[in-house]
Design a protein around this motif. Sequence first.
Motif, mmCIF file in Angstrom:
data_model
loop_
_atom_site.group_PDB
_atom_site.id
_atom_site.type_symbol
_atom_site.label_atom_id
_atom_site.label_comp_id
_atom_site.label_asym_id
_atom_site.label_seq_id
_atom_site.Cartn_x
_atom_site.Cartn_y
_atom_site.Cartn_z
ATOM 1 N N PHE A 151 -10.215 6.271 -4.784
ATOM 2 C CA PHE A 151 -9.175 5.776 -3.891
ATOM 3 C C PHE A 151 -7.864 5.554 -4.634
ATOM 4 O O PHE A 151 -7.843 5.264 -5.827
ATOM 5 C CB PHE A 151 -9.634 4.456 -3.252
ATOM 6 C CG PHE A 151 -10.850 4.610 -2.375
ATOM 7 C CD1 PHE A 151 -10.715 4.945 -1.037
ATOM 8 C CD2 PHE A 151 -12.128 4.440 -2.898
ATOM 9 C CE1 PHE A 151 -11.833 5.097 -0.229
ATOM 10 C CE2 PHE A 151 -13.245 4.595 -2.106
ATOM 11 C CZ PHE A 151 -13.102 4.924 -0.764
ATOM 12 N N ASP A 152 -6.771 5.657 -3.866
ATOM 13 C CA ASP A 152 -5.452 5.397 -4.438
ATOM 14 C C ASP A 152 -5.169 3.907 -4.559
ATOM 15 O O ASP A 152 -4.354 3.488 -5.387
ATOM 16 C CB ASP A 152 -4.362 6.039 -3.566
ATOM 17 C CG ASP A 152 -4.475 7.556 -3.534
ATOM 18 O OD1 ASP A 152 -4.815 8.155 -4.570
ATOM 19 O OD2 ASP A 152 -4.227 8.145 -2.468
ATOM 20 N N ALA A 153 -5.796 3.111 -3.700
ATOM 21 C CA ALA A 153 -5.565 1.665 -3.710
ATOM 22 C C ALA A 153 -6.754 0.976 -3.070
ATOM 23 O O ALA A 153 -7.554 1.604 -2.362
ATOM 24 C CB ALA A 153 -4.280 1.318 -2.957
ATOM 25 N N ALA A 154 -6.855 -0.322 -3.312
ATOM 26 C CA ALA A 154 -7.894 -1.133 -2.678
ATOM 27 C C ALA A 154 -7.251 -2.390 -2.104
ATOM 28 O O ALA A 154 -6.273 -2.915 -2.650
ATOM 29 C CB ALA A 154 -8.986 -1.505 -3.671
ATOM 30 N N VAL A 203 -7.450 4.415 0.953
ATOM 31 C CA VAL A 203 -7.548 2.983 0.631
ATOM 32 C C VAL A 203 -8.959 2.495 0.925
ATOM 33 O O VAL A 203 -9.536 2.828 1.971
ATOM 34 C CB VAL A 203 -6.539 2.150 1.446
ATOM 35 C CG1 VAL A 203 -6.765 0.660 1.212
ATOM 36 C CG2 VAL A 203 -5.113 2.521 1.075
ATOM 37 N N VAL A 226 -8.763 5.234 5.558
ATOM 38 C CA VAL A 226 -9.274 3.939 5.128
ATOM 39 C C VAL A 226 -10.787 3.902 5.210
ATOM 40 O O VAL A 226 -11.379 4.299 6.216
ATOM 41 C CB VAL A 226 -8.686 2.805 6.000
ATOM 42 C CG1 VAL A 226 -9.189 1.453 5.502
ATOM 43 C CG2 VAL A 226 -7.161 2.840 5.997
ATOM 44 N N ALA A 257 -0.008 5.330 -0.262
ATOM 45 C CA ALA A 257 -1.373 5.640 -0.708
ATOM 46 C C ALA A 257 -2.085 6.470 0.352
ATOM 47 O O ALA A 257 -2.078 6.138 1.534
ATOM 48 C CB ALA A 257 -2.137 4.352 -0.964
ATOM 49 N N THR A 312 -2.706 6.478 6.364
ATOM 50 C CA THR A 312 -3.683 6.392 5.291
ATOM 51 C C THR A 312 -5.097 6.547 5.830
ATOM 52 O O THR A 312 -5.406 6.088 6.923
ATOM 53 C CB THR A 312 -3.553 5.018 4.591
ATOM 54 O OG1 THR A 312 -2.224 4.860 4.108
ATOM 55 C CG2 THR A 312 -4.530 4.890 3.435
ATOM 56 N N ASP A 360 -10.820 -0.698 2.017
ATOM 57 C CA ASP A 360 -10.604 -2.019 2.613
ATOM 58 C C ASP A 360 -11.927 -2.780 2.497
ATOM 59 O O ASP A 360 -12.884 -2.493 3.225
ATOM 60 C CB ASP A 360 -10.166 -1.856 4.072
ATOM 61 C CG ASP A 360 -9.934 -3.197 4.765
ATOM 62 O OD1 ASP A 360 -10.011 -4.233 4.102
ATOM 63 O OD2 ASP A 360 -9.679 -3.189 5.989
ATOM 64 N N ILE A 392 0.840 -1.204 0.000
ATOM 65 C CA ILE A 392 0.000 0.000 0.000
ATOM 66 C C ILE A 392 0.870 1.247 0.000
ATOM 67 O O ILE A 392 0.545 2.266 -0.619
ATOM 68 C CB ILE A 392 -0.957 -0.003 1.209
ATOM 69 C CG1 ILE A 392 -2.002 -1.112 1.064
ATOM 70 C CG2 ILE A 392 -1.629 1.359 1.390
ATOM 71 C CD1 ILE A 392 -2.924 -0.957 -0.121
#
Length: 397
Positions: free
Chosen positions: A322-325, A258, A278, A255, A276, A260, A252
């Motif tokens: 989101f920047d990431a998952a 995120v 979340v 990021a 981050t 989740d 991650i």
Amino acid sequence: MTEPIIRIAAKGEGVTASGRHIAGAVTGDVVSEDGTIEPGPHHACPPCRHFGRCGGCQLQHADDAVLADFVTDRVLTAARKQGIEPLAIEPAQMSPPFSRRRATLHAVNGGGRAQVGFREAGSHRLVDITECHVLHPDLFALVTPLRAMLSARGGKYAADIDLTLADGGVDCAIRNLQVEGLEQTEAMLDFARDNGLARLSLDQGYGPETSWEPEPVTITLSGVPVPLPPGAFLQATRDGERALLAAAQDWIGDAATVADLFAGLGTFAFALADKTKVLAVEAARDTHLACQSAARAYGRPVHSLHRDLFRNPLRAEELNRFDAALLDPPRAGAREQVDQIAESKLARVVYVSCNPASWARDAKRMVDAGFVCREVRPVGQFRWSTHVELASYFTRD
């Protein structure tokens, strides 16, 4: 004619180059035409007297090197069946003996004396355990008191006993056991008090009802004590949990936001929330509320959302914020949610799985959408069993 065993199959049998499956053989053994096994350098002496009957373990006759290879091979075989070749794969992380912090035991009246243990493989017959090399000692310490308490009550029963090691001791939940009258009720409370249980709950067909809970039961996740609802999911060992968290944190990275998905109590959310923001999405209402209350109480940047991701997955346009998952779905995988990830603009995805087959199917969908499987880290939390977990990292430009 003899043949060497070259690998272990998914269900634990040794396999020869010609495709013969030999129960009780491990990599490096040699098998004769009549099935006789000549143990090789990796054939270990099973530490538990119940091995071979108890269905809890399938691979106690394999040494650590073979166990790690088996876990890694399960993951790679599943990936390659879908045409996926990870760019990197780390050595398998194996949890040590006596580290399992949650388990389900079974109990029956065995002719006036309670039997407590695990079922035989593929059978309803019970193995009345007198030792266990996977359970945390605090869990196994309850087997004898459980046996004594159930033996004293008499009557017919076939109960399930869920044990979880929480912050304040063992959380014990008993299902399918009828408790009637003052004498049986007091016996249950005496059992809870005398053994220092964190909680005792009974499910007599109407859902779990707490009978004993001196203090609110919690489980600490990345420094945050989170309320622990009866039956809530936890990673099987602390060691395995640390390995999965380390992978998520490495990938991650920086990021800022995120998602989740299938967040549970917030195992990953609280670990990532130091740097981050979340969004923790969970379908089980009591689990969602536990995560939400802990985040608010300890000021962590975790927003908990109650949502069934099978019926109502986060849509591509929502994921694009989101920047990431990160997703850690049940064994069936996350087909509907992965379809939305594939259609989104996400560039980084961490996928944690307890089923290599469903993971590989979902991974194929992501690869077809332009993701690259950068790295996989196999994890063997269920030592000596054929159950395998993993963490994986996907990116796309």
